[in-house]
Design a protein around this motif. Structure first.
Motif, PDB file in Angstrom:
ATOM      1  N   ILE A  46       6.652  38.982  72.708  1.00 13.52           N
ATOM      2  CA  ILE A  46       7.537  39.979  73.302  1.00 13.52           C
ATOM      3  C   ILE A  46       7.573  39.776  74.812  1.00 13.52           C
ATOM      4  O   ILE A  46       6.649  39.223  75.394  1.00 13.52           O
ATOM      5  N   GLN A  47       8.677  40.198  75.423  1.00 14.56           N
ATOM      6  CA  GLN A  47       8.834  40.120  76.865  1.00 14.56           C
ATOM      7  C   GLN A  47       8.047  41.247  77.533  1.00 14.56           C
ATOM      8  O   GLN A  47       7.734  42.254  76.903  1.00 14.56           O
ATOM      9  N   GLU A  48       7.775  41.092  78.818  1.00 17.02           N
ATOM     10  CA  GLU A  48       7.010  42.103  79.554  1.00 17.02           C
ATOM     11  C   GLU A  48       7.732  43.449  79.559  1.00 17.02           C
ATOM     12  O   GLU A  48       7.101  44.494  79.403  1.00 17.02           O
ATOM     13  N   ASN A  49       9.072  43.435  79.701  1.00 14.88           N
ATOM     14  CA  ASN A  49       9.798  44.717  79.699  1.00 14.88           C
ATOM     15  C   ASN A  49       9.756  45.374  78.318  1.00 14.88           C
ATOM     16  O   ASN A  49       9.748  46.602  78.215  1.00 14.88           O
ATOM     17  N   GLU A 109       6.407  47.082  78.176  1.00 14.20           N
ATOM     18  CA  GLU A 109       6.425  48.350  78.929  1.00 14.20           C
ATOM     19  C   GLU A 109       7.156  49.436  78.145  1.00 14.20           C
ATOM     20  O   GLU A 109       6.746  50.596  78.152  1.00 14.20           O
ATOM     21  N   ALA A 110       8.229  49.067  77.460  1.00 14.75           N
ATOM     22  CA  ALA A 110       8.946  50.042  76.635  1.00 14.75           C
ATOM     23  C   ALA A 110       8.060  50.559  75.500  1.00 14.75           C
ATOM     24  O   ALA A 110       8.048  51.755  75.194  1.00 14.75           O
ATOM     25  N   VAL A 111       7.292  49.661  74.894  1.00 13.86           N
ATOM     26  CA  VAL A 111       6.373  50.064  73.824  1.00 13.86           C
ATOM     27  C   VAL A 111       5.280  50.973  74.385  1.00 13.86           C
ATOM     28  O   VAL A 111       4.932  51.986  73.781  1.00 13.86           O
ATOM     29  N   LYS A 144      -2.206  42.555  79.003  1.00 12.18           N
ATOM     30  CA  LYS A 144      -0.773  42.642  78.772  1.00 12.18           C
ATOM     31  C   LYS A 144      -0.189  41.259  78.505  1.00 12.18           C
ATOM     32  O   LYS A 144       0.614  41.081  77.583  1.00 12.18           O
ATOM     33  N   GLU A 145      -0.610  40.279  79.285  1.00  6.68           N
ATOM     34  CA  GLU A 145      -0.097  38.914  79.121  1.00  6.68           C
ATOM     35  C   GLU A 145      -0.451  38.354  77.744  1.00  6.68           C
ATOM     36  O   GLU A 145       0.373  37.716  77.091  1.00  6.68           O
ATOM     37  N   GLU A 146      -1.697  38.585  77.314  1.00  4.10           N
ATOM     38  CA  GLU A 146      -2.127  38.088  76.000  1.00  4.10           C
ATOM     39  C   GLU A 146      -1.352  38.773  74.873  1.00  4.10           C
ATOM     40  O   GLU A 146      -0.968  38.129  73.894  1.00  4.10           O
ATOM     41  N   ILE A 147      -1.120  40.055  75.033  1.00  2.59           N
ATOM     42  CA  ILE A 147      -0.366  40.805  74.012  1.00  2.59           C
ATOM     43  C   ILE A 147       1.055  40.272  73.931  1.00  2.59           C
ATOM     44  O   ILE A 147       1.572  40.019  72.837  1.00  2.59           O
ATOM     45  N   CYS A 148       1.692  40.098  75.079  1.00  6.05           N
ATOM     46  CA  CYS A 148       3.074  39.592  75.095  1.00  6.05           C
ATOM     47  C   CYS A 148       3.162  38.209  74.460  1.00  6.05           C
ATOM     48  O   CYS A 148       4.058  37.951  73.656  1.00  6.05           O
ATOM     49  N   ARG A 149       2.218  37.355  74.796  1.00 10.44           N
ATOM     50  CA  ARG A 149       2.222  35.996  74.258  1.00 10.44           C
ATOM     51  C   ARG A 149       1.978  36.007  72.746  1.00 10.44           C
ATOM     52  O   ARG A 149       2.691  35.359  71.984  1.00 10.44           O
TER      53      ARG A 149
END
Length: 194
Positions: free
Chosen positions: A166-169, A172-174, A157-162
């Protein structure tokens, strides 16, 4: 009033939503807690009050649940939450569970470019067909396609966000949108991998 005028546009719904006062929002939150009682213990946050409220709003904005202008927006949202939570309860009773549970069981290594080391060729084919069907639902929605692709490649998740900035929230929405896509495929009988 013509048929086109009977339902609110996403923009009209968004304005009505923004016009709700604190008391009205508190009523919605209380109703969401009432409708999800016991669900969180069985399925986690994916079936909690915040998820229920978000789901009702998202479905209306996406147009899968239409808001008739002659109906009060609070009534529309409570009826939508009632419908969604009833579906969730039925799904749990039938043992199908939330879509996140399906996502957790998927071996995403089969989506990688290299040859996967586990799973039969038939399983890999079914999973690839499911991935293709899931991506078709989100054509033109780059954020969702990016998350699906990166999850399939085993990124955290962290790698995807970076990587996707995109933000962590937002992530989660995606994930919830992807989950709804999985539910849609399941309801249409187009999901091979369970």
């Amino acid at each position: 009033m013509g048929k086109l005028d009977e339902y609110a546009s996403p923009e009209e719904f968004s304005l009505a939503l923004k016009s709700l006062n604190k008391e009205e929002l508190a009523k919605l939150a209380l109703y969401a807690r009432y409708r999800t009682r016991g669900l969180e213990k069985k399925a986690g946050d994916v079936m909690g009050p915040e998820s229920l409220m978000s789901e009702a709003v998202v479905r209306t904005l996406e147009g899968t649940r239409k808001w008739r202008k002659s109906v009060d927006v609070l009534m529309h949202l409570t009826q939508t939450m009632r419908s969604i939570s009833s579906h969730w309860r039925r799904a749990l009773k039938e043992g199908t569970g939330p879509a996140e549970a399906i996502m957790e069981r998927v071996d995403f290594s089969v989506f990688e470019e290299s040859e996967p080391t586990n799973g039969s060729p038939e399983d890999r084919l079914y999973i690839l067909e499911d991935l293709r069907a899931l991506k078709e639902i989100f054509v033109g929605q780059g954020d969702v396609l990016g998350v699906i692709t990166m999850m399939g490649e085993g990124f955290s998740k962290e790698e995807i966000c970076r990587t996707l900035k995109i933000q962590e929230n937002d992530f989660e929405a995606v994930r919830k949108r992807i989950s709804r896509g999985i539910i849609k495929l399941r309801e249409q009988g187009k999901l091979n991998y369970e």
